[in-house]
Design a protein around this motif. Structure first.
Motif, mmCIF file in Angstrom:
data_model
loop_
_atom_site.group_PDB
_atom_site.id
_atom_site.type_symbol
_atom_site.label_atom_id
_atom_site.label_comp_id
_atom_site.label_asym_id
_atom_site.label_seq_id
_atom_site.Cartn_x
_atom_site.Cartn_y
_atom_site.Cartn_z
ATOM 1 N N VAL A 194 -10.435 -5.574 17.943
ATOM 2 C CA VAL A 194 -10.047 -4.381 17.187
ATOM 3 C C VAL A 194 -9.813 -4.795 15.729
ATOM 4 O O VAL A 194 -8.948 -5.625 15.455
ATOM 5 N N PRO A 195 -10.599 -4.225 14.808
ATOM 6 C CA PRO A 195 -10.476 -4.670 13.410
ATOM 7 C C PRO A 195 -9.307 -4.012 12.693
ATOM 8 O O PRO A 195 -8.881 -2.910 13.039
ATOM 9 N N THR A 196 -8.798 -4.706 11.692
ATOM 10 C CA THR A 196 -7.766 -4.128 10.834
ATOM 11 C C THR A 196 -8.306 -2.892 10.135
ATOM 12 O O THR A 196 -9.506 -2.779 9.881
ATOM 13 N N LEU A 197 -7.425 -1.965 9.831
ATOM 14 C CA LEU A 197 -7.811 -0.814 9.009
ATOM 15 C C LEU A 197 -7.295 -0.950 7.580
ATOM 16 O O LEU A 197 -7.538 -0.075 6.752
ATOM 17 N N ARG A 198 -6.615 -2.036 7.310
ATOM 18 C CA ARG A 198 -6.121 -2.220 5.933
ATOM 19 C C ARG A 198 -7.298 -2.393 4.976
ATOM 20 O O ARG A 198 -8.247 -3.118 5.268
ATOM 21 N N ASN A 199 -7.231 -1.702 3.866
ATOM 22 C CA ASN A 199 -8.281 -1.717 2.831
ATOM 23 C C ASN A 199 -9.626 -1.226 3.364
ATOM 24 O O ASN A 199 -10.673 -1.522 2.786
ATOM 25 N N ILE A 200 -9.582 -0.471 4.444
ATOM 26 C CA ILE A 200 -10.819 -0.007 5.076
ATOM 27 C C ILE A 200 -11.635 0.876 4.120
ATOM 28 O O ILE A 200 -12.868 0.907 4.196
ATOM 29 N N VAL A 228 -9.159 10.371 6.609
ATOM 30 C CA VAL A 228 -9.704 9.541 5.520
ATOM 31 C C VAL A 228 -8.652 9.359 4.428
ATOM 32 O O VAL A 228 -8.491 8.262 3.881
ATOM 33 N N ALA A 229 -7.919 10.433 4.132
ATOM 34 C CA ALA A 229 -6.851 10.323 3.127
ATOM 35 C C ALA A 229 -5.804 9.305 3.569
ATOM 36 O O ALA A 229 -5.365 8.459 2.781
ATOM 37 N N PHE A 230 -5.423 9.366 4.846
ATOM 38 C CA PHE A 230 -4.444 8.390 5.354
ATOM 39 C C PHE A 230 -5.002 6.973 5.277
ATOM 40 O O PHE A 230 -4.298 6.035 4.851
ATOM 41 N N LEU A 231 -6.236 6.799 5.659
ATOM 42 C CA LEU A 231 -6.809 5.450 5.632
ATOM 43 C C LEU A 231 -6.861 4.909 4.199
ATOM 44 O O LEU A 231 -6.720 3.706 3.974
ATOM 45 N N ASN A 232 -7.041 5.791 3.236
ATOM 46 C CA ASN A 232 -6.995 5.352 1.839
ATOM 47 C C ASN A 232 -5.588 4.918 1.424
ATOM 48 O O ASN A 232 -5.432 4.179 0.449
ATOM 49 N N MET A 251 -1.695 10.692 8.797
ATOM 50 C CA MET A 251 -0.925 9.708 9.571
ATOM 51 C C MET A 251 -0.487 10.313 10.904
ATOM 52 O O MET A 251 -0.578 9.677 11.958
ATOM 53 N N GLU A 252 -0.031 11.563 10.851
ATOM 54 C CA GLU A 252 0.386 12.242 12.080
ATOM 55 C C GLU A 252 -0.818 12.476 12.998
ATOM 56 O O GLU A 252 -0.740 12.278 14.215
ATOM 57 N N THR A 253 -1.925 12.866 12.422
ATOM 58 C CA THR A 253 -3.147 13.071 13.209
ATOM 59 C C THR A 253 -3.605 11.755 13.839
ATOM 60 O O THR A 253 -4.026 11.714 14.998
ATOM 61 N N PHE A 254 -3.542 10.698 13.061
ATOM 62 C CA PHE A 254 -3.924 9.365 13.508
ATOM 63 C C PHE A 254 -3.145 8.981 14.762
ATOM 64 O O PHE A 254 -3.705 8.461 15.737
ATOM 65 N N SER A 276 0.859 -1.185 0.000
ATOM 66 C CA SER A 276 0.000 0.000 0.000
ATOM 67 C C SER A 276 0.894 1.233 0.000
ATOM 68 O O SER A 276 2.091 1.147 0.320
ATOM 69 N N PRO A 277 0.348 2.387 -0.349
ATOM 70 C CA PRO A 277 1.156 3.613 -0.233
ATOM 71 C C PRO A 277 1.791 3.729 1.158
ATOM 72 O O PRO A 277 2.976 4.082 1.279
#
Lengths: 358, 358
Positions: free
Chosen positions: A272-278, A318-322, A205-208, A184-185
């Protein structure tokens, strides 16, 4: 120090320079998933598992396979609040993605299965899912399909009667352990490619991290620390009940892990669910009640961290999660072994009304 | 005379020598299917059509794709008497195989669609199948999926708004025209490989011809003569009503093509179905009421030819029909374009009862 270690150090250094404030332990997704000692992978086992995963004939009406609700042609789920089983039945929980499920230390939202092998036994005999009377009944259908015999023999060599439920779920689990989405990116970024994520994704990512999302969504799979199989990393949801979201999205209806253990302390605990491909698995949360990722991010901040996000923070997150959407391996469409001259699916319940002619 | 013609003549001669009594015009399956002048195939169109074929998001609940009932991982149907649509609905007819459907001159059991393009419009908006309100409603969902835009643009270059229902069914039809199963034992046999069929299969082939099965099941697809698209080759079923099979298998319940034309002469007329891969598509006939191929063969002989088969004849015919199982092309699993951060599937009707928790 070998080349690999040097490169790794280089990566970490690049990252540190670019984002000196990051405290989290950012990890890329491993290329291989762990597996239980009694189920080492083999090519034949993975191939059998893949065929079983796509075969709908082990559901009561012959219409649902594992892939129906955990669609590997997409983000690994069905993009529905809940799945639809036999007789139009719905459950109260949303199908989790099968992609990278191999990195969990327990399976299901309530962690009621320790392994992918145990998980695979569940839906087959669940009356509101695939609806077979039992795993044994499903295996009786498998045994009637001649082409499965050599596939089981190749996957479990030396066993006199390899067509068993235990072997079937071993094969399915072995296939599922190949369902990994690397590169992933985010992964490329933490490996040192500073251009892999956009500025907004890096801000997200920093906010996360700064908000505290990483206190639960940590590790390579963003589903918590790596734990021994069967351990499970659970969290209370909502941690801060009482917001308007509780009623709006029915957040307190499902008692979560309490249903498994009947312990009061486990009420509203969920894996706790994965966030990959969320980004690809809307709608969101255990009950699939939240339709969009931006709303899901806001709900999480409120009910887990007691924080109200700005629009800008939401957009960055949302951008980071993408950036966690990975590369999906190319898979060949399996060919399901036939049952020459007959079907293993019984004609359906005669009480059903035929509603129209065509 | 070129090499190809020589080989062909050689094949026919070999066959004639081996089976001098055969009167039928035995044809191998062509490698290419005919296509309408306004829908020539292209790689981009076929790829788009394949993705649409597997995409369940254009059904009301997001659960059924074309492939759900016409499963190309198997013999191209669902091995059920009838298919199951939205809200657990059943129709009265059995899903025909999609393999080699491109060789028909009409589509559906009653021939109500002239082309694969027209056929593809039907199930999407059929309330007991995919259950969308209309093809337009389905296309509105397609338009919400960003990844489809470049796929439609590549498939229909130069069109300013390529995402249309007409283009979607063109792409699906173009994909379906690639679903051809050549090189069955029968095909190899009629091309000159005398060892491609067993002795029993050859006996069955002779019986098939001698009984008169070839009067309907003729041509390369065993579905009648090659006719202009839209013509249709129909036959009355049962031709000899009055046997015990009528009641046992409800053979006279469905008025067939009469439903389309309302002409008395079309009562109980059905398109003659292909016999290719017939061993893989149980249960049998327009209503899927006959569970096994040996029983299907006996019913056909009785109600279409007024003949009672011996057990040996039945076994030979079934053996021959198994020689019509072809080679299935290898297909890559398609990747369905995602809808980042949202789902195009609406949350399901609130009146539905959630029957259990998990």
């Amino acid at each position: 120090m070998g080349l690999k270690a040097t490169l790794l150090l280089g990566s970490i250094m690049t990252l540190s320079v670019a984002n000196p404030s990051l405290a989290a332990d950012w990890q890329a997704l491993p290329d291989q998933a762990p597996f239980p000692a009694d189920n080492p992978p083999s090519e034949a086992k993975i191939e059998l598992g893949k065929i079983l995963f796509f075969d709908p004939r082990f559901s009561e009406h012959g219409t649902l396979s594992c892939n129906s609700c955990h669609n590997v042609m997409t983000g690994g789920d069905d993009n529905r609040p809940n799945s639809i089983g036999m007789h139009d039945a719905r459950g109260g929980r949303s199908a989790p993605t099968v992609w990278n499920a191999a990195f969990y230390s327990v399976q299901f939202w309530d962690g009621r299965a320790a392994t992918l092998e145990d998980q695979a036994k569940g839906p087959v005999a669940n009356p509101i899912e695939m609806g077979m009377a039992s795993l044994d009944e499903a295996m009786a259908r498998v045994a009637k399909i001649p082409g499965y015999q050599p596939l089981f023999e190749a996957a479990f060599p030396g066993e006199p009667n390899p067509i068993t439920g235990d072997n079937a779920v071993k094969a399915i689990a072995a296939f599922e352990r190949t369902l990994i989405t690397p590169n992933s990116p985010y992964d490329r970024y933490v490996k040192g490619d500073a251009a892999a994520m956009t500025e907004q994704q890096i801000r997200g990512m920093e906010t996360f991290d700064a908000l505290g999302c990483t206190s639960c969504h940590s590790g390579a799979n963003f589903s918590g620390p790596t734990l021994p199989i069967g351990t499970g990393f659970f969290m209370k949801f909502p941690t801060y009940p009482g917001s308007a979201y509780d009623a709006k999205y029915k957040l307190t209806k499902d008692p979560g892990r309490y249903e498994v253990t009947k312990k009061a302390a486990d009420r509203h605990l969920f894996r706790v669910p994965t966030l990959r491909n969320i980004a690809l698995t809307a709608p969101y949360f255990n009950n699939g009640q939240v339709p969009t990722l931006d709303k899901a991010v806001q709900v999480m901040a409120k009910v887990q961290l007691n924080k109200d996000l700005t629009e800008a923070q939401t957009a960055d997150l949302v951008a980071f999660l993408n950036a966690l959407t990975g590369e999906f391996p190319e898979l060949a469409l399996p060919r399901l072994p036939g049952t020459p001259n007959m079907s293993v699916i019984p004609p359906v319940d005669p009480h059903l009304k035929v509603k129209a002619h065509r």
